[in-house]
Structures are given as structure tokens and as C-alpha cells.
Motif scaffolding. Structure first.
Motif, mmCIF file in Angstrom:
data_model
loop_
_atom_site.group_PDB
_atom_site.id
_atom_site.type_symbol
_atom_site.label_atom_id
_atom_site.label_comp_id
_atom_site.label_asym_id
_atom_site.label_seq_id
_atom_site.Cartn_x
_atom_site.Cartn_y
_atom_site.Cartn_z
ATOM 1 N N VAL A 352 56.649 72.576 13.996
ATOM 2 C CA VAL A 352 57.370 71.480 14.079
ATOM 3 C C VAL A 352 56.466 70.271 13.902
ATOM 4 C CG1 VAL A 352 58.849 69.506 14.759
ATOM 5 C CG2 VAL A 352 59.508 72.311 14.628
ATOM 6 N N SER A 353 56.462 69.428 12.793
ATOM 7 C CA SER A 353 55.733 68.122 12.793
ATOM 8 C C SER A 353 56.554 66.845 12.550
ATOM 9 C CB SER A 353 54.661 68.136 11.492
ATOM 10 O OG SER A 353 53.651 69.277 11.848
ATOM 11 N N PHE A 354 56.289 65.884 12.945
ATOM 12 C CA PHE A 354 57.176 64.396 12.918
ATOM 13 C C PHE A 354 56.063 63.483 13.075
ATOM 14 C CE2 PHE A 354 59.073 61.190 15.286
ATOM 15 C CZ PHE A 354 60.093 60.755 14.468
ATOM 16 N N SER A 355 56.504 62.457 12.437
ATOM 17 C CA SER A 355 55.804 61.062 12.484
ATOM 18 C C SER A 355 56.810 59.788 12.809
ATOM 19 C CB SER A 355 54.937 60.856 11.419
ATOM 20 O OG SER A 355 54.333 59.519 11.545
ATOM 21 N N GLY A 356 56.749 59.071 13.789
ATOM 22 C CA GLY A 356 57.613 57.989 13.998
ATOM 23 C C GLY A 356 57.017 56.779 13.324
ATOM 24 N N GLY A 357 55.932 56.925 12.437
ATOM 25 C CA GLY A 357 55.340 55.912 11.553
ATOM 26 C C GLY A 357 54.211 55.287 12.246
ATOM 27 N N ALA A 358 53.654 55.561 13.527
ATOM 28 C CA ALA A 358 52.671 54.919 14.074
ATOM 29 C C ALA A 358 51.992 55.990 14.976
ATOM 30 C CB ALA A 358 53.106 53.851 14.932
ATOM 31 N N ALA A 359 50.702 55.631 15.600
ATOM 32 C CA ALA A 359 49.942 56.452 16.296
ATOM 33 C C ALA A 359 50.779 56.686 17.648
ATOM 34 C CB ALA A 359 48.664 55.952 16.526
ATOM 35 N N GLY A 360 50.698 57.690 18.117
ATOM 36 C CA GLY A 360 51.479 57.964 19.643
ATOM 37 C C GLY A 360 52.963 58.270 19.424
ATOM 38 N N GLN A 361 53.268 58.197 18.199
ATOM 39 C CA GLN A 361 54.529 58.664 17.926
ATOM 40 C C GLN A 361 54.686 59.966 17.029
ATOM 41 O OE1 GLN A 361 56.262 55.117 16.147
ATOM 42 N NE2 GLN A 361 56.373 54.051 17.924
ATOM 43 N N GLU A 362 53.789 60.715 17.334
ATOM 44 C CA GLU A 362 53.585 61.813 16.161
ATOM 45 C C GLU A 362 53.557 63.235 17.175
ATOM 46 O OE1 GLU A 362 49.643 60.752 15.014
ATOM 47 O OE2 GLU A 362 50.588 59.847 12.918
ATOM 48 N N SER A 387 58.180 62.180 24.264
ATOM 49 C CA SER A 387 59.524 61.772 24.017
ATOM 50 C C SER A 387 60.200 62.192 22.500
ATOM 51 C CB SER A 387 59.570 60.280 23.947
ATOM 52 O OG SER A 387 59.353 59.685 25.144
ATOM 53 N N GLU A 388 59.076 62.365 21.653
ATOM 54 C CA GLU A 388 59.297 62.728 20.444
ATOM 55 C C GLU A 388 59.899 63.986 20.414
ATOM 56 O OE1 GLU A 388 56.837 60.758 21.033
ATOM 57 O OE2 GLU A 388 57.487 59.126 19.790
ATOM 58 N N VAL A 389 59.053 64.791 21.268
ATOM 59 C CA VAL A 389 59.582 66.489 21.312
ATOM 60 C C VAL A 389 61.037 66.606 21.864
ATOM 61 C CG1 VAL A 389 59.234 68.444 22.692
ATOM 62 C CG2 VAL A 389 57.338 67.526 21.343
ATOM 63 N N LEU A 390 61.427 65.618 22.767
ATOM 64 C CA LEU A 390 62.537 65.600 23.527
ATOM 65 C C LEU A 390 63.561 65.240 22.475
ATOM 66 C CD1 LEU A 390 61.711 64.637 26.943
ATOM 67 C CD2 LEU A 390 62.426 66.827 26.094
ATOM 68 N N GLN A 391 63.583 64.180 21.686
ATOM 69 C CA GLN A 391 64.272 63.752 20.696
ATOM 70 C C GLN A 391 64.526 64.733 19.716
ATOM 71 O OE1 GLN A 391 62.944 59.933 19.248
ATOM 72 N NE2 GLN A 391 63.303 58.739 21.404
ATOM 73 N N LEU A 392 63.683 65.501 19.051
ATOM 74 C CA LEU A 392 63.655 66.444 18.218
ATOM 75 C C LEU A 392 64.621 67.532 18.980
ATOM 76 C CD1 LEU A 392 60.152 66.925 16.892
ATOM 77 C CD2 LEU A 392 61.802 66.305 15.755
ATOM 78 N N ALA A 393 64.347 67.831 19.999
ATOM 79 C CA ALA A 393 65.253 69.007 20.467
ATOM 80 C C ALA A 393 66.724 68.567 20.770
ATOM 81 C CB ALA A 393 64.661 69.284 22.129
#
Length: 860
Positions: A352-362, A387-393
Motif C-alpha cells: 500500500v502506498s498513499f500520499s496526502g499531498g505533502a511530506a509527512g503524510q505519505e 495516522s495515515e496507516v490507521l486512516q487507511l485501515a
């Protein structure tokens, strides 16, 4: 979403628009005959001869014929205006329905935005787009086809009438139209571009104002008001420049229109006058043509305005659509589908890869597996990807590559009805909704209406009308008055069990004591639960008995007694021995109540209270006029504050001036009376209350109770045997005032109340009463810790199979450690993901994954 405004209008209202056009066509012959009849009346009925006239087989002499034509004219006026009225109402209703549909679609699109999109747009931009910017669109939609059809039809009918009288006059009437039709669109094009620029600038202003309101504490704390003021001022100037240019061009267009409209009568007078002199045109025909042209100006002007409005509204619609139509928006079905899939199995991340649009949100190429019904810690500091991993879950964000599954189900393909019910997620930034604590606790159970309310009579009729309107505008028909709490999801059978479970969870997260205190400060309607009110009255009697039997307690409180002055209570409480039945009425408003005015005037207390108020004001000014607003002294005199001092300075100056005029106004006298009402003799000790005055107050209260309270619902008298709804539960329990002249009296009497409440089993009912406490806007009346724990209980009440907590109870204090232990106990046998930055805490869980810069750095 439709890109073009006209496409949107036609798609959702084509049938209604065609109906409007058909009704509009009906008005054409009516208008033509209205133009023809005046000419007929003048030329045939007034100046004609060879009477009688034959009309439908009946003979009419000159006078009856004139009356017949005039009545026909009147009838056509009624028909014409009746059609206009019907059309306007129909168009207005259609416009409002379409506006409702458009606003709801925009709101639903907001709910379908992916979470990262909210980092690009702010509420300050979105809110005006849904509310104010589309307001004009709604007004325009009803007119979109009707106005050009009606006004264009009127124009054609009136031009046709003029051409029928004389072709030369007809050509004169339309001589200016080609010029206006060419120049005005050219000027309007620039106005459209400026309008678009203005809309964007206004959005920026709204965003900046909204941001300033949200961060007003930061502005004051950093003394940055000047910087924000300069920023807003600069943007306002930009708006001024744009609007000024728009005004210039708009008024130029208006000037050209007016000039062209005035030019045409010149031709009428010249050409028409010549034809009349030559005997080629009757005076009646010339007058009818001039009258028709006068009417002609109206439709032409409205058509030009309509053209301008079309351009303006189209710009607004397109700029709104651009912001509500991101390419990655979720499907509507994800939001509206009510099918629920049972999620069971392991939580799996597959590359899984994800980017929130900024560094530290990847998150980059993460694969992990959390076995079902186990606990797992996701460890990492902020910006590590935790936080991104938990939001993905939780299914709150979608992977840009790879997939997140629970069992065999890909979360990205599931609907909100599954994700919101099967997974409980509480992040670090919780939101508490404006409403009561109960609303917030049970918010996670309110997915769909479950039990509709029983309706009959007008209530049922109004409900059906509401549903019909919702259906016509594609709004949901969910009934807000229905019972929404999904009891089965929470694992309970009724509301009573649900309250009990909520209380159990509140105790587990250590929030029950706070809710208890809020419950004591809450007001309770005894008609909702007589038994609870009776219990409070029993505690009141029990407490009164203990105070009477224990001298130590007697020195801590002054109970209400009809024949005694209570020095720890306000002068108003003592004088009325009652409180306003409406708890929202403030002490400043009480002097303006009619029954109070009459009572004070009849007893002479109006003058006495004004004198007391004046003395208090003088003393306040003498003591505090040079004291800063930060001084704690002013806080001791709660009836006056720093802002009030200048006003009372003015009142005192007028009162002491000795001049009869202008003197104190009625408002000034009310302020002095209100000041006196707030006086608590034992606290303020200003020497304005002697024993004789106290006796007068006690004597007057009997008159107030007999004359006002017995005959009015505006006040509720103090009665030891009656629950007083305007007072808080705590005031009802005590039925008096803690002595303000005794140190720690308040705290010690609170301890006594708490002990008696525990003894009598009232603690839980008071907590349940606290469920009705209003938390303020976005929970502003609660502390940050209280808001977070309410959100935690809200998530736990869902009884979901998978619970995900991020940055909750991550401290090393005993309270946090105990809370984590309690959470693991509550969630035993379920999948539990816990986000923390503390490695030591991770050891409390079955499994851990450590994140660093969006990648898994360690696991165990």
C-alpha cells in the motif's frame, strides 16, 4: 455534475419549463387585444357612427357599446394579471425547488470528497458557495425560459401591433435594437470576466475571515491583529477595484440603453405627426402606437437585464461547479447505499502506498497483517505515516496503489454503511457536534431512521407535503423526528439499557464525574420524569433535616424561608421570592417586565431600588474607575464589569447634576434597578441595606407573591414542596444559598450534597440529566480532554468489530495506563489497532509495527 447551467436546468425541470412556456403563449392574444381595445374604444365607440353595432347577434347602441368594450377591457386586464400572478408563483416555486436540489447536491458532493481534498479547500470557501453564491441561481432558474418567452412574446406582439398601424412607425420602433444588440454584448463580456474575478476574491475574503474567527485566540496571543487587519484590508481594496470597474461598465450599458430608448419617440413624433397631418394616420392610431411603444420599452429593458443576469449567473454556476467536481470524488452510491457487509478476518495491507499531498503524510509500499481479534500498536511520531496507516485501515482514505483488506473485502470498494458501522475510528483531532452530550454519545448509532413517529391530522398532512417536496428535489426523505438510535448495534434492547451502557463506558474512560457535575448544573423538566423530581425533593428535605440537626452545617447555608431575608442571595431573589419561569431572562431584563414594573411602582420600590443602584454605581466608580480590567477586584462584584463603568459614570453624572432635564431616561432607571437587583448583601457589603429595608423587602415579597406570582405564569415561587424548573438541579437540591461570608462553605456544602446524592442513589439519574447538557458550538463548552473522551465513548458505543484509536490515552500517567487497560478489556475478542508514538506503550499490545518516514522500520 452538469457543466452548463442551462443543461442543469433542462435536465431537472424540462417538463415544468415546457408547461411555463405553454401558459406564457396563452397570454399573447390577451395582450394583443388589450392593445387593440383602446383604439377600438376611441375610434369606433367614441368617434364612430351608424349605431347600433351587432355583437354576437345582439344590437348595442353607442353608450351600451362603449360600456361593453370597457368591461371587455377590464376583463382582459384581470385575465392578463391573473396569468401573470400564476406564472410568477409557479416560477418562484420551481426556482426554490431547483435551488434546494442544487444546494443538496453540492452538500452531498462535499461528503463525497476524499479526505486529502479538504487540505486544498477550506470551509470558508465552501460555505459561501453553497449558501450565498448559488442564491441568484435559484432565482434565475424559474425565469430561465419563462422570462425571455414572456417578455420576448410581449415585444413581438407589441411590435406587430405597431407594424399593423403603420410599417414606418414599426421600423422606427426597432431602429435602435441592432445597435443595442451589438454593443451591449461586447461590453457585457468584460463585465462577466470581472464578475468571475470578484467571486474568487470574495471567496478568499470569506476564507480569511473564517480563519481569523477560528484562530482568534492565536491572533490575540501573538498580537497579530494588525497583520490580519492589513491582509483583509488589502483584499477588500482589491474587491473595491473590481466592483468599481464593473459599475463603470454596467452604468455605461445602462446609459446607452436609455439613450436609444429616448431616441425612438423622436421618430414617432416626427414621422407619426407628419402622417397625421397628411391624413394617412388617425390620431387614435398614433396615440395607440405611442402607448404600445411605452409598453414596448419594458420588455426590451427586461430582456437586456435578463441577458446580463444570464451571463452573471452562468459565471457563478460554473465557478461553483469547478470547485465541487474534483476528478477523484467518491461515487454517490458509496454515500447513499444502505447495504451492509459483515467484516471479519485479518486486516491486511498489500503493498500500500498513499500520499496526502505533502511530506509527512505519505505511506510507501507497506505490507502488514493484523490477525483478527488481536490487538496491535502502530507506532511512530507525527509525520511518520502512523495516522495515515490507521486512516487507511479505517477506510477513511484510499490507497493510491496496493489495497487494504479486511478478510476478503477491499475497503476501497465498500460503502459508508459498512465502513461506518463495522469500524470504529477515533483520531487525534476529534470533533464534537453542537448539541447535547446525549446527541454526541449516540451519534455513532444514528445511521438511518428506524422507528417512524406516529402522525395524524395536520401533522401528517404537513409531513406528506414535506416528503413530496423532498421527492421533487431529490432530497432524502429521512425523517428527523424518527427514532434513529440503532439499539441492536450497541447490543442493547431499549433506551434505558443504552443509557446504562453509555454510563458504564463513561465510568471506564473516567468521564462520569465530569458529566455528574454538568448534570448538577443542568435544568430538568419535571414533567418528563415525575419520579426523579420527587427524589430530588426528598433529598432536599433530607438535606434540610441534616442542616437543622447539625449546627456546623447550619452555618454553611441559608435556606429559603418565606419570612426571612437571605443575605447570601440577591436582592431580586429576596424581593420576589421567586424566579422568572423563563431561565433565559437575565437580571438586566427583569426590570423591564411589565408585571415587575407595576409591582415596583405600586410599592414604591422603583425609587428605592434606583437609589440603591445609584449608590452602588457611585461606589463602583469610586473604587474601580482607575482599576485595570485584569483586576480580580471587579470579579468579586459580578454585577458590574469594566465595560459598564463608563455607562454608569454617565448615569451618575446626570443623576447628580441636579437639572430636571434631560434627566435619567427609562433605560437608565432600568439599569440602576438591575444593578440593585444583583446586590448580594453578604458578599458586596456596601452598606446600602439596613435592617428596616430588609424588613420592607420581606413584607413586599408577600405582596408580589399574592399579586403577581399567583396571577401570572412569568414567575415561579420558591416553595420547599415544589421542584423549580428554572433553577439547576443543584439549586433544587439545596433550596437555598451557601453562605458567601463563610470560607469554603460552597465546597463543604457540595461535599454534603454529593454524599446525600450517593446515599439516595441519585447519582446516576443526575448523570443522565447531564446527558442533556448543551456542549456549545463544536463542543466549545467542554475542555479538550472532555471532548476527546466523549468521542472515545461514541466510538465504543458502536460495538464495532474493529476499533482504531489514534493518539488517545498515550501518556504514561496512571490514569492513561488504567484507561488503556480498560479499553483492552472492553475490546477483548475484537480487532484493536492503537496508534501511539511511545514504544513502551506498544509493548502492552499483541503486535506492533513501527513506522518511520512512511515505511515500516520495525515490527514485533
Amino acid at each position: 455534475m452538469e457543466k452548463s447551467l442551462f443543461r442543469f436546468i433542462w435536465k431537472y425541470s424540462s417538463r415544468q419549463q415546457i408547461f411555463i412556456l405553454m401558459v406564457t403563449v396563452l397570454t399573447y392574444p390577451v395582450v394583443y387585444f388589450l392593445l387593440e381595445l383602446p383604439k377600438l374604444i376611441v375610434n369606433d365607440a367614441v368617434q364612430g357612427d351608424n349605431f347600433p353595432r351587432d355583437v354576437l347577434g345582439f344590437d348595442f347602441d353607442q353608450i351600451p357599446y362603449l360600456v361593453l368594450l370597457c368591461l371587455t377591457f377590464l376583463g382582459l386586464v384581470v385575465v392578463s394579471n391573473g396569468l401573470k400572478f400564476y406564472l410568477n408563483v409557479y416560477k418562484g416555486r420551481l426556482g426554490e425547488r431547483m435551488l434546494r436540489r442544487l444546494r443538496f447536491e453540492l452538500f452531498q458532493r462535499v461528503l463525497r470528497f476524499r479526505l486529502p481534498h479538504f487540505r486544498k479547500v477550506s470551509s470558508g470557501e465552501i460555505i459561501p458557495m453553497i449558501t450565498s453564491e448559488v442564491e441568484d441561481v435559484g432565482g434565475y432558474i424559474g425565469e430561465a425560459f419563462a422570462l425571455p418567452a414572456y417578455q420576448g412574446g410581449m415585444l413581438i406582439v407589441q411590435l406587430g401591433f405597431i407594424f399593423m398601424q403603420d410599417p414606418l412607425l414599426g421600423l422606427a420602433a426597432i431602429s435602435s435594437y441592432p445597435i443595442q444588440g451589438y454593443i451591449i454584448p461586447m461590453l457585457q463580456k468584460k463585465v462577466i470576466l470581472l464578475s468571475r474575478k470578484r467571486v474568487k476574491n470574495v471567496r478568499l475574503i470569506a476564507d480569511k475571515v473564517g480563519e481569523s474567527i477560528t484562530g482568534v485566540a492565536e491572533i490575540h496571543a501573538n498580537d497579530a491583529a494588525a497583520w490580519h487587519s492589513a491582509d483583509i484590508s488589502d483584499r477588500l481594496y482589491e474587491n473595491f477595484k473590481i466592483r468599481y470597474e464593473i459599475f463603470n461598465r454596467k452604468f455605461l450599458i445602462k446609459f446607452l440603453n436609455n439613450f436609444m430608448n429616448q431616441l425612438t419617440p423622436f421618430f414617432f413624433y416626427l414621422i407619426g405627426g407628419y402622417l397625421v397631418i397628411q391624413g394617412n394616420l388617425s390620431i387614435g392610431a398614433l396615440l395607440a402606437v405611442i402607448a404600445a411603444y411605452k409598453d414596448l420599452a419594458g420588455p426590451w429593458k427586461l430582456l437586456l437585464s435578463f441577458y446580463q443576469m444570464t451571463a452573471d449567473v452562468s459565471v457563478k454556476y460554473q465557478t461553483v461547479v469547478e470547485n465541487f467536481d474534483p476528478p477523484d470524488i467518491y461515487d454517490t452510491e458509496r454515500l447513499t447505499d444502505d447495504d451492509q457487509v459483515e467484516l471479519s478476518g485479518d486486516v491486511k495491507f498489500e503493498s500500500v502506498s498513499f500520499s496526502g499531498g505533502a511530506a509527512g503524510q505519505e505511506v510507501m509500499d507497506i505490507s502488514l497483517k493484523v490477525p483478527a481479534n488481536t490487538t496491535c500498536a502502530i507506532v511512530g511520531p507525527d509525520g511518520s505515516g502512523r495516522s495515515e496507516v490507521l486512516q487507511l485501515a479505517a477506510g477513511l482514505v484510499s490507497a493510491s496503489s496496493g489495497k487494504v483488506c479486511i478478510g476478503e473485502h477491499d475497503l476501497d470498494k465498500l460503502t459508508d454503511s459498512t465502513l461506518g458501522r463495522e469500524i470504529a475510528y477515533v483520531g487525534g483531532a476529534v470533533h464534537v457536534w453542537t448539541g447535547t452530550i446525549r446527541d454526541n454519545l449516540y451519534y455513532g448509532l444514528r445511521h438511518r431512521p428506524l422507528v417512524p413517529p406516529e402522525r395524524e391530522g395536520d401533522d401528517l398532512k404537513n409531513y406528506k407535503r414535506r416528503v413530496n417536496e423532498a421527492n421533487q428535489t431529490r432530497n432524502p426523505v429521512y425523517d428527523l423526528a424518527a427514532d434513529w438510535d440503532d439499539l441492536s448495534a450497541a447490543g442493547v434492547d431499549d433506551e434505558e439499557q443504552l443509557d446504562a451502557k453509555a454510563l458504564q463506558l463513561l465510568e471506564a474512560v473516567k468521564l462520569d464525574k465530569d458529566i455528574y457535575r454538568l448534570g448538577l448544573q443542568s435544568r430538568f423538566d419535571p414533567s418528563m420524569n415525575d419520579a426523579f423530581a420527587d427524589k430530588i425533593l426528598n433529598v432536599r428535605k433530607n438535606l434540610a433535616g441534616r442542616i437543622a440537626s447539625e449546627p456546623a452545617l447550619g452555618g454553611l447555608v441559608e435556606l429559603w424561608h418565606k419570612d426571612r431575608f437571605n443575605a447570601s442571595a440577591s436582592l431580586a431573589d429576596n424581593l420576589f421570592f421567586a424566579v422568572p419561569s423563563d431561565p433565559d431572562i437575565t437580571m438586566d431584563e427583569v426590570p423591564d417586565l411589565e408585571e415587575v414594573k407595576t409591582f415596583l411602582s405600586d410599592t414604591g420600590f422603583d425609587v428605592k431600588l434606583q437609589q440603591i443602584g445609584l449608590k452602588i454605581a457611585e461606589t463602583m466608580l469610586e473604587l474601580f474607575s482607575n482599576v485595570s480590567g485584569d483586576s480580580g477586584l471587579l470579579g468579586s462584584y459580578s454585577f458590574i464589569n469594566q465595560d459598564d463603568l463608563p455607562e454608569f459614570e454617565r448615569i451618575v453624572r446626570i443623576a447628580k447634576s441636579g437639572h430636571q432635564r434631560p434627566g435619567l431616561t427609562e433605560a437608565d432607571k432600568s439599569r440602576l434597578t438591575g444593578l440593585a437587583f444583583k446586590l448580594v448583601p453578604a458578599r458586596h457589603r456596601l452598606g446600602v441595606m439596613d435592617d428596616s429595608l430588609k424588613d420592607e423587602v420581606v413584607a413586599a415579597r408577600k405582596r408580589f407573591l399574592e399579586g403577581v406570582v399567583k396571577n401570572s405564569d412569568g414567575f415561579v415561587a420558591f416553595d420547599p414542596d415544589v421542584y423549580l424548573p428554572p433553577l439547576t438541579i443543584e439549586d433544587n437540591l439545596l433550596f437555598g444559598r451557601a453562605r458567601v461570608d463563610r470560607r469554603d462553605a460552597r465546597r463543604r456544602i457540595d461535599d454534603v450534597i454529593r454524599a446525600i446524592v450517593e446515599e439516595t442513589g441519585l447519582r446516576h439519574p443526575i448523570i443522565f440529566a447531564g446527558f442533556g447538557y448543551h456542549v456549545g458550538v463544536s463542543g466549545s463548552r467542554l475542555s479538550a480532554g472532555q471532548r476527546r473522551r466523549i468521542a472515545l465513548v461514541r466510538g465504543l458505543l458502536k460495538n464495532a468489530k474493529i476499533t482504531i484509536l489514534d493518539d488517545i490515552a498515550t501518556g504514561m500517567t496512571e490514569d492513561d495506563k488504567e484507561l488503556r487497560n480498560g479499553l483492552r478489556g472492553i475490546l477483548a475478542g475484537k480487532t484493536f489497532l492503537f496508534g501511539t508514538s511511545n514504544m513502551d506503550i506498544a509493548g502492552e499490545f499483541d503486535q506492533r509495527f513501527v513506522l518511520d518516514q512512511g515505511r515500516i522500520a520495525d515490527k514485533g
